[in-house]
Design a protein around this motif. Structure first.
Motif, PDB file in Angstrom:
ATOM      1  N   GLU A  30       0.801  -1.225   0.000  1.00  0.00           N
ATOM      2  CA  GLU A  30       0.000   0.000   0.000  1.00  0.00           C
ATOM      3  C   GLU A  30       0.839   1.283   0.000  1.00  0.00           C
ATOM      4  O   GLU A  30       0.470   2.272  -0.621  1.00  0.00           O
ATOM      5  N   GLU A  32       3.449   2.039  -1.511  1.00  0.00           N
ATOM      6  CA  GLU A  32       3.996   2.401  -2.810  1.00  0.00           C
ATOM      7  C   GLU A  32       3.098   3.378  -3.567  1.00  0.00           C
ATOM      8  O   GLU A  32       3.561   4.054  -4.481  1.00  0.00           O
ATOM      9  N   GLU A  33       1.835   3.438  -3.178  1.00  0.00           N
ATOM     10  CA  GLU A  33       0.883   4.374  -3.808  1.00  0.00           C
ATOM     11  C   GLU A  33       0.363   5.396  -2.809  1.00  0.00           C
ATOM     12  O   GLU A  33      -0.554   6.146  -3.115  1.00  0.00           O
ATOM     13  N   VAL A  35      -1.316   4.735  -0.101  1.00  0.00           N
ATOM     14  CA  VAL A  35      -2.630   4.267   0.338  1.00  0.00           C
ATOM     15  C   VAL A  35      -2.481   3.615   1.703  1.00  0.00           C
ATOM     16  O   VAL A  35      -1.434   3.037   2.016  1.00  0.00           O
ATOM     17  N   ALA A  55      -6.436   7.401   0.890  1.00  0.00           N
ATOM     18  CA  ALA A  55      -5.585   7.370  -0.296  1.00  0.00           C
ATOM     19  C   ALA A  55      -5.609   8.719  -1.004  1.00  0.00           C
ATOM     20  O   ALA A  55      -6.540   9.507  -0.820  1.00  0.00           O
ATOM     21  N   SER A  57      -6.133   8.999  -4.164  1.00  0.00           N
ATOM     22  CA  SER A  57      -7.140   8.924  -5.226  1.00  0.00           C
ATOM     23  C   SER A  57      -7.736   7.525  -5.296  1.00  0.00           C
ATOM     24  O   SER A  57      -7.134   6.559  -4.816  1.00  0.00           O
ATOM     25  N   GLU A  59      -7.945   5.926  -7.999  1.00  0.00           N
ATOM     26  CA  GLU A  59      -7.062   5.207  -8.921  1.00  0.00           C
ATOM     27  C   GLU A  59      -5.909   4.540  -8.171  1.00  0.00           C
ATOM     28  O   GLU A  59      -5.510   3.420  -8.510  1.00  0.00           O
ATOM     29  N   ALA A  60      -5.381   5.212  -7.156  1.00  0.00           N
ATOM     30  CA  ALA A  60      -4.309   4.622  -6.351  1.00  0.00           C
ATOM     31  C   ALA A  60      -4.815   3.385  -5.608  1.00  0.00           C
ATOM     32  O   ALA A  60      -4.119   2.361  -5.535  1.00  0.00           O
ATOM     33  N   ARG A  63      -5.085   0.579  -8.155  1.00  0.00           N
ATOM     34  CA  ARG A  63      -3.780   0.035  -8.559  1.00  0.00           C
ATOM     35  C   ARG A  63      -3.253  -0.961  -7.523  1.00  0.00           C
ATOM     36  O   ARG A  63      -2.725  -2.020  -7.883  1.00  0.00           O
TER      37      ARG A  63
END
Length: 82
Positions: A30, A32-33, A35, A55, A57, A59-60, A63
């Motif tokens: 998590e 890495e984005e 999140v 998060a 977004s 999108e994150a 992913r």
């Protein structure tokens, strides 16, 4: 950071152990984005799983779920709670 509730369908019969394994897979990557997955719930009868996260977004969030092997079917922003 924003909060999101995502929903996974088609997981009939999921066990507590399987839910924990999926949650741990998210937690492992998590960062890495940017999140943070806070909590996960499951209804094995309907096959629905819910995940609450913070998060940058939606999108994150997606992913991370995709990389962990369980793409979300829906992701909803949760702008406030009581």
């Amino acid at each position: 950071m924003s909060r999101f509730m995502d929903v996974h369908h088609g997981m009939q019969g999921i066990t507590a152990d399987q839910l924990n394994q999926a949650h741990q897979a998210d937690l492992a990557i998590e960062g890495e984005e940017g999140v943070h997955f806070e909590h996960a719930w499951a209804d094995p009868e309907s096959g629905t799983v819910y995940c609450l996260s913070e998060a940058p977004s939606a999108e994150a969030v997606q992913r991370i779920h995709e990389r962990a092997g369980h793409k979300a079917d829906e992701i909803h922003a949760v702008p406030f709670s009581v």
